[in-house]
Design a protein around this motif. Sequence first.
Motif, PDB file in Angstrom:
ATOM      1  N   ALA A 109      28.003  23.570  -6.148  1.00 23.94           N
ATOM      2  CA  ALA A 109      26.701  23.415  -5.103  1.00 23.94           C
ATOM      3  C   ALA A 109      25.432  23.090  -5.768  1.00 23.94           C
ATOM      4  O   ALA A 109      25.805  22.754  -7.116  1.00 23.94           O
ATOM      5  CB  ALA A 109      26.574  25.011  -4.727  1.00 23.94           C
ATOM      6  N   HIS A 110      24.590  21.621  -5.128  1.00 18.95           N
ATOM      7  CA  HIS A 110      23.474  21.471  -5.835  1.00 18.95           C
ATOM      8  C   HIS A 110      22.411  21.526  -4.668  1.00 18.95           C
ATOM      9  O   HIS A 110      22.116  21.115  -3.895  1.00 18.95           O
ATOM     10  CB  HIS A 110      23.640  20.039  -6.483  1.00 18.95           C
ATOM     11  CG  HIS A 110      23.786  18.799  -6.222  1.00 18.95           C
ATOM     12  ND1 HIS A 110      24.406  17.729  -5.720  1.00 18.95           N
ATOM     13  CD2 HIS A 110      23.364  18.623  -4.205  1.00 18.95           C
ATOM     14  CE1 HIS A 110      24.360  16.912  -5.310  1.00 18.95           C
ATOM     15  NE2 HIS A 110      23.751  17.422  -4.265  1.00 18.95           N
ATOM     16  N   TYR A 111      20.970  21.588  -5.233  1.00 15.71           N
ATOM     17  CA  TYR A 111      19.704  21.928  -4.846  1.00 15.71           C
ATOM     18  C   TYR A 111      19.034  21.311  -5.313  1.00 15.71           C
ATOM     19  O   TYR A 111      18.922  21.009  -6.735  1.00 15.71           O
ATOM     20  CB  TYR A 111      19.323  23.333  -3.874  1.00 15.71           C
ATOM     21  CG  TYR A 111      17.908  23.062  -4.118  1.00 15.71           C
ATOM     22  CD1 TYR A 111      18.301  23.619  -2.822  1.00 15.71           C
ATOM     23  CD2 TYR A 111      17.042  23.043  -5.050  1.00 15.71           C
ATOM     24  CE1 TYR A 111      16.841  23.769  -2.378  1.00 15.71           C
ATOM     25  CE2 TYR A 111      15.637  23.348  -4.295  1.00 15.71           C
ATOM     26  CZ  TYR A 111      15.412  23.584  -2.867  1.00 15.71           C
ATOM     27  OH  TYR A 111      13.983  23.652  -2.036  1.00 15.71           O
ATOM     28  N   MET A 112      18.174  19.814  -4.709  1.00 10.98           N
ATOM     29  CA  MET A 112      17.827  19.113  -4.858  1.00 10.98           C
ATOM     30  C   MET A 112      15.891  18.874  -4.461  1.00 10.98           C
ATOM     31  O   MET A 112      16.151  18.758  -2.683  1.00 10.98           O
ATOM     32  CB  MET A 112      18.663  17.473  -5.205  1.00 10.98           C
ATOM     33  CG  MET A 112      19.793  17.566  -6.328  1.00 10.98           C
ATOM     34  SD  MET A 112      19.726  16.229  -6.236  1.00 10.98           S
ATOM     35  CE  MET A 112      18.726  15.482  -7.247  1.00 10.98           C
ATOM     36  N   ASP A 113      15.059  18.636  -4.995  1.00  9.33           N
ATOM     37  CA  ASP A 113      13.591  19.144  -4.762  1.00  9.33           C
ATOM     38  C   ASP A 113      13.406  17.168  -5.267  1.00  9.33           C
ATOM     39  O   ASP A 113      12.825  17.261  -5.836  1.00  9.33           O
ATOM     40  CB  ASP A 113      13.047  20.095  -4.920  1.00  9.33           C
ATOM     41  CG  ASP A 113      11.957  19.842  -3.984  1.00  9.33           C
ATOM     42  OD1 ASP A 113      11.093  20.331  -3.409  1.00  9.33           O
ATOM     43  OD2 ASP A 113      10.297  20.152  -4.449  1.00  9.33           O
ATOM     44  N   LEU A 114      12.432  17.041  -3.717  1.00 13.34           N
ATOM     45  CA  LEU A 114      11.317  15.901  -4.109  1.00 13.34           C
ATOM     46  C   LEU A 114      10.059  16.113  -3.637  1.00 13.34           C
ATOM     47  O   LEU A 114       9.868  16.215  -2.739  1.00 13.34           O
ATOM     48  CB  LEU A 114      11.946  14.855  -3.322  1.00 13.34           C
ATOM     49  CG  LEU A 114      11.397  13.286  -2.584  1.00 13.34           C
ATOM     50  CD1 LEU A 114      10.460  12.305  -4.582  1.00 13.34           C
ATOM     51  CD2 LEU A 114      11.601  12.770  -1.638  1.00 13.34           C
ATOM     52  N   LYS A 115       9.251  15.811  -5.206  1.00 11.41           N
ATOM     53  CA  LYS A 115       7.731  16.025  -4.919  1.00 11.41           C
ATOM     54  C   LYS A 115       7.546  14.611  -4.594  1.00 11.41           C
ATOM     55  O   LYS A 115       7.347  13.780  -5.757  1.00 11.41           O
ATOM     56  CB  LYS A 115       7.113  16.424  -5.838  1.00 11.41           C
ATOM     57  CG  LYS A 115       7.797  17.994  -5.935  1.00 11.41           C
ATOM     58  CD  LYS A 115       7.221  19.548  -4.495  1.00 11.41           C
ATOM     59  CE  LYS A 115       7.933  20.466  -4.666  1.00 11.41           C
ATOM     60  NZ  LYS A 115       7.664  21.433  -3.359  1.00 11.41           N
ATOM     61  N   ALA A 116       7.078  14.013  -3.106  1.00  9.08           N
ATOM     62  CA  ALA A 116       6.496  12.148  -3.235  1.00  9.08           C
ATOM     63  C   ALA A 116       5.362  12.009  -3.411  1.00  9.08           C
ATOM     64  O   ALA A 116       4.484  13.366  -3.315  1.00  9.08           O
ATOM     65  CB  ALA A 116       6.958  12.127  -1.902  1.00  9.08           C
ATOM     66  N   ASN A 117       4.966  11.415  -3.728  1.00  8.12           N
ATOM     67  CA  ASN A 117       3.658  10.966  -4.482  1.00  8.12           C
ATOM     68  C   ASN A 117       2.983  10.506  -2.991  1.00  8.12           C
ATOM     69  O   ASN A 117       1.140  11.036  -2.675  1.00  8.12           O
ATOM     70  CB  ASN A 117       3.021   9.771  -4.901  1.00  8.12           C
ATOM     71  CG  ASN A 117       3.492   9.736  -6.642  1.00  8.12           C
ATOM     72  OD1 ASN A 117       3.559  10.952  -6.862  1.00  8.12           O
ATOM     73  ND2 ASN A 117       4.139   8.671  -7.576  1.00  8.12           N
TER      74      ASN A 117
ATOM     75  N   ALA B 211       0.892  -1.458  -0.226  1.00 15.55           N
ATOM     76  CA  ALA B 211      -0.284   0.111   0.253  1.00 15.55           C
ATOM     77  C   ALA B 211       1.091   1.469   0.253  1.00 15.55           C
ATOM     78  O   ALA B 211       0.451   2.364  -0.183  1.00 15.55           O
ATOM     79  CB  ALA B 211      -0.527  -0.041   1.129  1.00 15.55           C
ATOM     80  N   ALA B 212       2.390   1.282   0.057  1.00 20.00           N
ATOM     81  CA  ALA B 212       3.071   2.162   0.422  1.00 20.00           C
ATOM     82  C   ALA B 212       3.905   3.006  -1.008  1.00 20.00           C
ATOM     83  O   ALA B 212       3.893   2.184  -1.964  1.00 20.00           O
ATOM     84  CB  ALA B 212       4.073   2.014   0.798  1.00 20.00           C
ATOM     85  N   ASP B 213       3.417   4.207  -1.280  1.00 20.65           N
ATOM     86  CA  ASP B 213       3.859   4.705  -2.907  1.00 20.65           C
ATOM     87  C   ASP B 213       4.788   5.663  -2.272  1.00 20.65           C
ATOM     88  O   ASP B 213       5.082   6.776  -1.495  1.00 20.65           O
ATOM     89  CB  ASP B 213       2.481   6.309  -2.846  1.00 20.65           C
ATOM     90  CG  ASP B 213       2.836   6.396  -4.454  1.00 20.65           C
ATOM     91  OD1 ASP B 213       3.923   6.256  -5.095  1.00 20.65           O
ATOM     92  OD2 ASP B 213       1.762   6.729  -5.145  1.00 20.65           O
ATOM     93  N   GLN B 214       5.746   4.454  -3.096  1.00 17.07           N
ATOM     94  CA  GLN B 214       7.471   5.366  -2.898  1.00 17.07           C
ATOM     95  C   GLN B 214       7.693   6.174  -4.261  1.00 17.07           C
ATOM     96  O   GLN B 214       8.858   6.893  -4.478  1.00 17.07           O
ATOM     97  CB  GLN B 214       7.837   4.098  -2.795  1.00 17.07           C
ATOM     98  CG  GLN B 214       8.244   3.648  -1.998  1.00 17.07           C
ATOM     99  CD  GLN B 214       9.078   2.942  -1.369  1.00 17.07           C
ATOM    100  OE1 GLN B 214      10.364   3.142  -0.990  1.00 17.07           O
ATOM    101  NE2 GLN B 214       8.702   1.077  -0.887  1.00 17.07           N
ATOM    102  N   GLY B 215       6.512   6.450  -4.905  1.00 16.67           N
ATOM    103  CA  GLY B 215       7.079   7.523  -6.625  1.00 16.67           C
ATOM    104  C   GLY B 215       7.314   8.850  -6.147  1.00 16.67           C
ATOM    105  O   GLY B 215       6.392   9.521  -5.081  1.00 16.67           O
TER     106      GLY B 215
ATOM    107  N   SER C 208       5.642  13.932   2.951  1.00 16.43           N
ATOM    108  CA  SER C 208       6.840  12.442   2.317  1.00 16.43           C
ATOM    109  C   SER C 208       7.732  13.422   1.753  1.00 16.43           C
ATOM    110  O   SER C 208       9.066  13.217   1.140  1.00 16.43           O
ATOM    111  CB  SER C 208       6.176  11.337   1.353  1.00 16.43           C
ATOM    112  OG  SER C 208       5.806  10.773   2.551  1.00 16.43           O
ATOM    113  N   ASP C 209       7.903  14.770   1.083  1.00 15.76           N
ATOM    114  CA  ASP C 209       8.894  15.597   0.746  1.00 15.76           C
ATOM    115  C   ASP C 209       9.766  16.140   0.858  1.00 15.76           C
ATOM    116  O   ASP C 209       9.655  15.812   2.743  1.00 15.76           O
ATOM    117  CB  ASP C 209       8.105  17.319   0.544  1.00 15.76           C
ATOM    118  CG  ASP C 209       6.600  17.315  -0.444  1.00 15.76           C
ATOM    119  OD1 ASP C 209       5.643  15.517  -1.263  1.00 15.76           O
ATOM    120  OD2 ASP C 209       5.926  18.178  -1.375  1.00 15.76           O
ATOM    121  N   ALA C 210      11.175  16.506   0.134  1.00 17.93           N
ATOM    122  CA  ALA C 210      11.841  16.595   0.895  1.00 17.93           C
ATOM    123  C   ALA C 210      13.180  17.323   0.051  1.00 17.93           C
ATOM    124  O   ALA C 210      12.713  17.450  -1.018  1.00 17.93           O
ATOM    125  CB  ALA C 210      12.854  15.415   1.413  1.00 17.93           C
ATOM    126  N   THR C 211      14.182  17.994   0.945  1.00 18.27           N
ATOM    127  CA  THR C 211      14.882  18.953   0.091  1.00 18.27           C
ATOM    128  C   THR C 211      16.559  18.831   0.597  1.00 18.27           C
ATOM    129  O   THR C 211      16.547  18.444   1.914  1.00 18.27           O
ATOM    130  CB  THR C 211      14.479  20.483  -0.108  1.00 18.27           C
ATOM    131  OG1 THR C 211      14.567  20.894   1.383  1.00 18.27           O
ATOM    132  CG2 THR C 211      13.432  21.125  -0.676  1.00 18.27           C
TER     133      THR C 211
END
Length: 358
Positions: free
Chosen positions: A279-287, A255-259, A291-294
């Motif tokens: 330097a880098h900046y990365m952004d995760l928009k989780a389904n 049932a866990a959505d990891q997309g 559960s978002d993260a930067t």
Amino acid sequence: MNFSKTLTAAATVATLASAAHAQLKTDGLLEVYGRASFSVDQLDDGDKYKRMNLSSNASRLGFKGSKKIGELTGIWQIEQEIQFNMSNAAGDTYNRLASRDTFAGLQGDFGTVRVGKFDTPFKVAREPFNLFGDQLGDMRNLTRVGDAKFDERLNNMLEYQTPVMNGFQAKIAYSFHSGTSATTTSGVEKKEDATSVSLGYKAGKLEATLAYETYGADTGTTGKRDATRAALSYKVTPELRLAGFYQTADSKTGAADQGGDVTGLGVEYMLTPKTSLKAHYMDLKANAANSDATMYTLGAEYRYSKELRFYASYAGLDNDSAVNLTPWKEGRTAAPSAGTGAKGKTTTGLSLGMRYDF
């Protein structure tokens, strides 16, 4: 007299061994290479863990070679990860032969065909944006999307690479199954295969890749999943390089959505021919909800020579309330608590390192 004869015999053996090794290298039959990479890190999970660590960062030892066979060239490689700061423990995969890219194949005017265990085209496609590979702040801390694992080295791979044509090169790889053979359940073959493809372009100031990867429903603990990624790098001036990255992934474990979608921006500036700031900046928009993260990483690197470099970096990762990622899990031995932090906290690290390629 006996001692003199022993010295003479030893010198003769050493001379012959040296000549044989030189001949092997001349023919391309054998090359020994490796990497010793270490860092001293201050790691903080934003909650209860704040400690100093010594990390071996994707250190390795390898053997490779090639030989002309008529119109073809035979190629081979055996590579293993070496944890220079630890001995082998029962049950682990480190300090063992062939734990990293290991293959055999043929090259010719048609391109390259190889079989074995090695990085998928999808994994290699991140390279134009890979500013902190195997260091604190490695981009894989977000691109693997939790346990979905989209930066893999797969078993039982067959890969074809086209020749480079006008700067373009295509790669397609297929993993038949993850174990020693395909398996069945109630007489039905399990879907443990995976397909990975990429198209790359490199010419002048521009380097870019586009890749796609898909896994069968029975592959590992994660099961069916697929992802698409694009990475590019452009030299604005001889000193300034800009990079961009995008990945979208679909993956469900039960049932866990990891997309989710990952976007990134990076920059590297050469202060001198040997010293760079990056330097880098990365952004995760989780389904999944909350559960978002930067992740953001700053670093400096000094290349003392082609073989030896020193670096310093700082990385931070901001977690939403339902996620506990860290900037130190991937590519390093120092990953306390299996690389997990505290949910909803900011995890940080400061690293001083050295890399020696031989």
